[in-house]
Write an enzyme that holds these catalytic residues in place. Structure first.
Site, PDB file in Angstrom:
ATOM      1  N   ASP A 153     -39.056  30.923  27.835  1.00  0.00           N
ATOM      2  CA  ASP A 153     -38.644  32.330  27.836  1.00  0.00           C
ATOM      3  C   ASP A 153     -38.137  32.752  29.214  1.00  0.00           C
ATOM      4  OD1 ASP A 153     -40.043  33.675  25.084  1.00  0.00           O
ATOM      5  OD2 ASP A 153     -40.904  31.809  25.801  1.00  0.00           O
ATOM      6  N   ASP A 180     -35.912  30.165  24.077  1.00  0.00           N
ATOM      7  CA  ASP A 180     -35.509  31.437  24.678  1.00  0.00           C
ATOM      8  C   ASP A 180     -34.981  31.207  26.083  1.00  0.00           C
ATOM      9  OD1 ASP A 180     -36.060  32.791  22.381  1.00  0.00           O
ATOM     10  OD2 ASP A 180     -37.689  33.998  23.180  1.00  0.00           O
ATOM     11  N   HIS A 307     -46.968  38.847  18.656  1.00  0.00           N
ATOM     12  CA  HIS A 307     -46.463  37.827  17.731  1.00  0.00           C
ATOM     13  C   HIS A 307     -47.550  37.235  16.834  1.00  0.00           C
ATOM     14  CE1 HIS A 307     -42.624  38.195  19.638  1.00  0.00           C
ATOM     15  NE2 HIS A 307     -43.091  37.817  20.809  1.00  0.00           N
TER      16      HIS A 307
END
Length: 433
Positions: A153, A180, A307
């Site tokens: 990420d 990501d 999440h």
């Protein structure tokens, strides 16, 4: 930035806003928890002429080869001169060129050239196309020890630059990224910016990546092909491992078998990915590659509030956890959650000395900020958790022992925060299948 691309970005703003408020994206827009203010997004411009190489990155292919990828704004030959001296003229290789369109955006020319065979643990110098600029990279070792940098990420913020600076100082051999990357989210110019941001590192060491939700970039009706930018820009050597998709693949490096899984493609027991993973694990020779390391984006284990309950985590875990457990995978690196967490060796939600160690490392520096709220009380299998940006290193010393370190970015300074020794599962007599 060329005037045409500037106009494209401006013309897409109303469209992007429309779809944001309509909730049509396949990536997350609104979260059920509060993030601290994110840091400023950085756009990395291109100042050289259109024929100059940019966004250079390398990936390992077939063990002793490297694929070098770069982009030019104008037509240039996909050729490389390289060698072990700064003259970089001992060898020449030619590859292919590709490009893609996304709505009104048209990419530059994307060049792919595979070079080799190469000597292990050796510095090579290279020049791209007709450019006089000299680059260099170091090949990975052919045997232990090997040091991986791990960060997920990433994005392109001030936190990202801090993380990259610390990674650059870690003397790593290869970077592993569990999804990501650019956080472009439809704005293709941000893919270009990300490529330029990571170029100083990714052109010098192999970067092996898998995809996350921010790589999907599918728009109903307007653009139905997912992952087009990711697949074109970050082509990995998936064919070498018998995979039919750039979204999942595996490779061997210095006694480690690395598996990259795709959270955002089919993963049920009838899927191509499941069948590929099953066969890939069956073909692992632990005498040759004692260590098995797995990367996924959506976490199978996660005690953060963020999440929870997503299909890509819950259903993929239900489908594939048995495969990794029976194969005695050593460690699973996960992303998606913007915080750090390390679990014990675990299987079916319980501590199990023969299960993989799960580590959430989605803390590279993205624009959305940190996921600061955790489930309370902390599950027994969660051994360390902290909402902070940073990166990790996995140093595999030999066939039996490896050292994991997590380094957080605290006020931009690298701070050693978590460390654990791993013992190889394939050599544990109590875990023989």
């Amino acid at each position: 930035m060329p005037k045409f691309k500037t106009m494209v970005v401006r013309s897409l703003i109303p469209l992007v806003f429309l779809f944001l408020i309509s909730g049509f994206f396949e990536f997350d827009v609104v979260y059920s928890y509060t993030r601290p203010p994110p840091r400023k997004t950085i756009f990395t411009p291109h100042f050289d002429d259109d024929s100059s190489p940019q966004q250079v990155h390398i990936s390992q292919v077939r063990g002793d080869h490297m694929m070098i990828t770069w982009i030019t704004e104008s037509s240039t030959p996909p050729t490389i001169q390289y060698g072990t001296t700064p003259s970089a003229n001992s060898f020449n290789d030619t590859g292919i060129t590709d490009s893609y369109r996304y709505l009104l955006y048209e990419s530059g020319e994307i060049h792919y050239v595979i070079i080799g065979p190469l000597k292990p643990n050796t510095i090579y110098y290279y020049r791209l196309g007709h450019s006089p600029k000299e680059y260099s990279f170091k090949t990975t070792p052919s045997q232990f020890p090997i040091k991986f940098a791990v960060a997920g990420d990433l994005g392109q913020t001030e936190w990202t630059t801090s993380t990259l600076e610390h990674i650059n100082k870690s003397n790593y051999d290869m970077l592993l990224l569990p999804g990501d990357l650019a956080y472009a989210d439809l704005n293709q110019n941000l893919w270009d910016s990300f490529g330029r941001l990571v170029d100083p590192l990714a052109s010098r060491r192999p970067w092996m990546v898998t995809q996350g939700n921010h790589e999907v970039e599918k728009i109903p009706v307007l653009h139905n092909e997912p992952f087009i930018a990711y697949n074109k820009r970050w082509k990995m050597p998936f064919e070498d491992s018998g995979s039919d998709s750039n979204l999942y693949y595996s490779f061997d490096v210095a006694g480690v078998h690395v598996i990259m899984l795709g959270s955002y493609t089919d993963f049920d027991s009838k899927s191509n990915q499941y069948k590929w993973l099953q066969k890939d694990l069956e073909n692992v020779i632990r005498e040759k590659t004692p260590w098995v390391v797995v990367l996924i984006h959506a976490p199978w284990y996660n005690s953060n509030n963020a999440h929870q309950g997503e299909s890509e985590s819950v259903d993929m875990k239900a489908s594939m956890e048995d495969l990794l457990y029976l194969a005695r995978a050593d460690v699973v690196f996960e992303g998606h959650v913007h915080a750090y967490e390390r679990f014990s060796r675990v299987y079916k939600d319980k501590g199990d000395k023969c299960g993989p160690m799960y580590i959430n490392i989605g803390d590279g520096g993205n624009r959305e900020g940190l996921a600061t709220k955790y489930i309370d009380p902390k599950p027994e299998i969660s051994l360390f958790r902290e909402a902070n940006f940073g990166h990790g290193t996995l140093e595999v010393f030999n066939a039996t022992h490896a050292l994991w370190n997590w380094h957080k970015n605290d006020n931009d300074e690298v701070v050693f925060s978590d460390s654990v020794w791993l013992t190889n599962l394939s050599l544990d007599l109590g875990c023989k299948v």
